[in-house]
Motif scaffolding. Structure first.
Motif, PDB file in Angstrom:
ATOM      1  N   ASP A 150       4.893   1.243  -0.041  1.00 23.06           N
ATOM      2  CA  ASP A 150       5.305   2.203  -1.065  1.00 23.06           C
ATOM      3  C   ASP A 150       6.566   1.671  -1.769  1.00 23.06           C
ATOM      4  O   ASP A 150       7.605   1.506  -1.121  1.00 23.06           O
ATOM      5  CB  ASP A 150       5.586   3.540  -0.356  1.00 23.06           C
ATOM      6  N   PRO A 151       6.491   1.389  -3.076  1.00 22.11           N
ATOM      7  CA  PRO A 151       7.653   0.823  -3.794  1.00 22.11           C
ATOM      8  C   PRO A 151       8.903   1.688  -3.707  1.00 22.11           C
ATOM      9  O   PRO A 151      10.014   1.185  -3.869  1.00 22.11           O
ATOM     10  CB  PRO A 151       7.160   0.710  -5.238  1.00 22.11           C
ATOM     11  N   ALA A 155       2.904  -6.826   3.797  1.00 21.79           N
ATOM     12  CA  ALA A 155       2.348  -5.695   3.046  1.00 21.79           C
ATOM     13  C   ALA A 155       2.378  -5.970   1.550  1.00 21.79           C
ATOM     14  O   ALA A 155       3.206  -6.730   1.058  1.00 21.79           O
ATOM     15  CB  ALA A 155       3.136  -4.428   3.355  1.00 21.79           C
ATOM     16  N   GLN A 156       1.458  -5.305   0.877  1.00 21.86           N
ATOM     17  CA  GLN A 156       1.326  -5.430  -0.574  1.00 21.86           C
ATOM     18  C   GLN A 156       2.017  -4.228  -1.220  1.00 21.86           C
ATOM     19  O   GLN A 156       1.643  -3.086  -0.914  1.00 21.86           O
ATOM     20  CB  GLN A 156      -0.165  -5.314  -0.878  1.00 21.86           C
ATOM     21  N   PRO A 157       3.008  -4.445  -2.085  1.00 23.37           N
ATOM     22  CA  PRO A 157       3.589  -3.296  -2.786  1.00 23.37           C
ATOM     23  C   PRO A 157       2.548  -2.703  -3.741  1.00 23.37           C
ATOM     24  O   PRO A 157       2.006  -3.424  -4.572  1.00 23.37           O
ATOM     25  CB  PRO A 157       4.763  -3.903  -3.570  1.00 23.37           C
ATOM     26  N   THR A 158       2.252  -1.451  -3.565  1.00 22.81           N
ATOM     27  CA  THR A 158       1.183  -0.794  -4.329  1.00 22.81           C
ATOM     28  C   THR A 158       1.543   0.673  -4.511  1.00 22.81           C
ATOM     29  O   THR A 158       2.122   1.266  -3.605  1.00 22.81           O
ATOM     30  CB  THR A 158      -0.150  -0.797  -3.527  1.00 22.81           C
ATOM     31  N   ASP A 159       1.135   1.242  -5.640  1.00 20.16           N
ATOM     32  CA  ASP A 159       1.309   2.690  -5.809  1.00 20.16           C
ATOM     33  C   ASP A 159       0.110   3.396  -5.177  1.00 20.16           C
ATOM     34  O   ASP A 159      -0.984   3.372  -5.732  1.00 20.16           O
ATOM     35  CB  ASP A 159       1.400   3.028  -7.303  1.00 20.16           C
ATOM     36  N   PHE A 160       0.331   3.981  -4.004  1.00 17.36           N
ATOM     37  CA  PHE A 160      -0.765   4.692  -3.326  1.00 17.36           C
ATOM     38  C   PHE A 160      -0.380   6.137  -2.990  1.00 17.36           C
ATOM     39  O   PHE A 160      -1.054   6.794  -2.208  1.00 17.36           O
ATOM     40  CB  PHE A 160      -1.213   3.957  -2.055  1.00 17.36           C
ATOM     41  N   THR A 161       0.752   6.621  -3.562  1.00 18.25           N
ATOM     42  CA  THR A 161       1.201   7.979  -3.205  1.00 18.25           C
ATOM     43  C   THR A 161       0.886   8.949  -4.335  1.00 18.25           C
ATOM     44  O   THR A 161       0.694   8.568  -5.477  1.00 18.25           O
ATOM     45  CB  THR A 161       2.709   7.994  -2.901  1.00 18.25           C
TER      46      THR A 161
END
Ligand code: 5CA
Length: 156
Positions: free
Chosen positions: A116-117, A149-155
């Motif tokens: 989570d960024p 981990a991959q920074p991704t918008d998942f929230t």
């Protein structure tokens, strides 16, 4: 020392870090409890949320800022396969940690991970160290590196 705590300590040592693990007097089972125990912002707590592929059963690890929630549709998009929430038994079997103490590293079975960024807004963040009363401090960049981990918008 519990096996779970030892595994986290070992993973941090193996990465060349000096583990900054704290045993708290009160529970750190939830992100809110951990933030209160540490005396930090809720979003400085790393939740290690486990999903599983509905077909593959593959575990996916979502490193989530304490105040954020995993959006199942975005999580599925990030993972590239349909996901469901993992259950307690599955989490224990695959990670070696019980719910409330799931660490972001030192898992029995390494899993694809997403970051989570929001966590990168802080100099220091805190994660479970394998038990519901131990947490450790780390920089977001180091945790990102160690977990792959991959920074991704998942929230949501
Ligand atoms: N020690 C704290 C802060 S680091 C901690 O572990 N927080 S956590 O968010 O990573 O772990 C609690 C999470 O476990 C909850 O947010 C929820 O996603 C999950 N959880 C709680 N109960 C269950 C359950 N019965 N089955 C599956 N997952 C659960």
């Amino acid at each position: 020392m519990s096996k779970s705590l030892k595994r986290v300590t070992r993973a941090l040592l193996d990465a060349g870090l000096e583990p900054d693990i704290r045993e708290m007097a009160d529970s750190t089972r939830t992100a809110a409890e951990a933030a209160a125990a540490v005396g930090c912002e809720l979003d400085q707590i790393v939740k290690s949320i486990i999903f599983a592929g509905t077909e593959s059963g593959t575990i996916h690890l979502f490193l989530t800022a304490g105040g954020n929630q995993v959006d199942p549709a975005k999580a599925t998009q990030a993972a590239g396969e349909p996901l469901r929430r993992a259950d307690a038994a599955e989490i224990r079997a695959k990670t070696g940690f019980a719910i409330g103490g799931v660490a972001p590293l030192g898992h029995l079975t390494p899993a694809p991970a997403y970051f989570d960024p929001r966590l990168s807004d802080f100099i220091e963040i805190w994660a479970a160290a394998g038990t519901p009363r131990h947490v450790f401090a780390i920089s977001p960049a180091k945790l990102l590196h160690l977990t792959g981990a991959q920074p991704t918008d998942f929230t949501s």
